[in-house]
Design an enzyme around this catalytic site. Structure first.
Site, PDB file in Angstrom:
ATOM      1  N   GLN A   1       0.824  -1.209   0.000  1.00 26.69           N
ATOM      2  CA  GLN A   1       0.000   0.000   0.000  1.00 26.69           C
ATOM      3  C   GLN A   1       0.858   1.260   0.000  1.00 26.69           C
ATOM      4  OE1 GLN A   1      -3.354  -0.257   2.556  1.00 26.69           O
ATOM      5  NE2 GLN A   1      -4.117   1.776   2.080  1.00 26.69           N
ATOM      6  N   ASP A   2       1.489   1.591   1.132  1.00 28.80           N
ATOM      7  CA  ASP A   2       2.405   2.729   1.140  1.00 28.80           C
ATOM      8  C   ASP A   2       3.591   2.422   2.042  1.00 28.80           C
ATOM      9  OD1 ASP A   2       1.069   2.977   3.545  1.00 28.80           O
ATOM     10  OD2 ASP A   2       0.589   5.096   3.319  1.00 28.80           O
ATOM     11  N   PRO A   3       4.659   3.215   1.947  1.00 28.97           N
ATOM     12  CA  PRO A   3       5.889   2.886   2.677  1.00 28.97           C
ATOM     13  C   PRO A   3       5.709   2.961   4.192  1.00 28.97           C
ATOM     14  CG  PRO A   3       6.316   4.474   0.909  1.00 28.97           C
ATOM     15  CD  PRO A   3       4.833   4.388   1.066  1.00 28.97           C
TER      16      PRO A   3
END
Length: 241
Positions: free
Chosen positions: A70-72
């Site tokens: 999804q995101d870091p």
């Protein structure tokens, strides 16, 4: 697209196929947003040169497996451009611990003592987040700023121009992003997210790692070695020893 004082370079094989997307107005707006946040002294992760690290590590024609994140990670020193991965010396995050647990249960591979997944990426596992930047302590801070359109384009390009890839879609977010994948051309494995909140609902026991290798071998391709070197061996190799 620029970041800081210099231009971020996309790996040549990827640039040839998706580089034009970086010239889209939404990506120029994203670039301006990133510059603005840095000017406001926001801590943006990963560092600029590592934003496209997943593409550097796994050129287009070498991709065998795609893992969609999804995101870091938004903690200090965690994110380095590969989804689920952290740099050596950083504590292994809970979701990755569950990935290691499943690999151990599935393949009998002992759990590593670090969370650095670059050896997988070098074998053809594209570890791709949907959003490629974040801010310290602010999960999802850069969602809906333009990254999703670019990474959707990456997935669509892989779907169209490659054949026989394995897509590992863990959790509803990844599964939604993977809806464009033609399952007549590619193998798609789905499970709940490996987060401690959901891993027990079907991620643990999914056997995606052995299933991935069975698919690759049926296609005459070498399987992924899901084991990772020890931290000591990794430190030695990174030091050039």
């Amino acid at each position: 697209m620029t970041e800081g004082e210099g231009r971020i370079q996309l790996e040549p094989s990827w640039k040839a196929r998706v580089g034009e997307w970086l010239l889209q107005p939404q990506m120029q707006e994203l670039s301006a947003f990133l510059r603005q946040r840095k000017a406001a002294n926001a801590r943006v992760f990963p560092p600029g040169p590592q934003i496209f690290a997943a593409f550097d590590a796994t050129p287009f024609e070498q991709v065998k497996v795609v893992v969609l994140g999804q995101d870091p990670y938004h903690g200090e020193g965690q994110a380095h451009g590969l989804c689920f991965s952290v740099l050596p010396g950083v504590p292994v995050p809970p979701s990755l611990l569950n990935i290691y647990k499943e690999i151990q249960d599935d393949l009998g591979i002992p759990r590593p003592d670090h969370g650095y997944l670059m050896p997988w990426a070098r074998q053809g596992v594209l570890l791709l987040n949907a959003v490629l930047t974040v801010e310290q302590g602010r999960a999802g801070a850069h969602q809906n700023k333009g990254w999703e359109g670019f990474t959707d384009h990456v997935v669509e390009t892989l779907n169209r121009e490659r054949e026989g890839l394995v897509f590992l879609l863990w959790g509803s977010y990844a599964q939604s992003k993977g809806k464009v994948i033609d399952q007549a051309r590619h193998r798609v494995f789905k499970a709940p997210h490996p987060s401690p909140l959901s891993a027990h609902r079907g991620f643990l026991g999914c056997k995606h790692f052995s299933k991935t290798n069975e698919h690759l071998q049926r296609r005459g391709l070498s399987p992924i070695d899901w084991s990772l070197p020890s931290r000591a061996a990794l430190d030695l190799s990174l030091a050039g020893g």
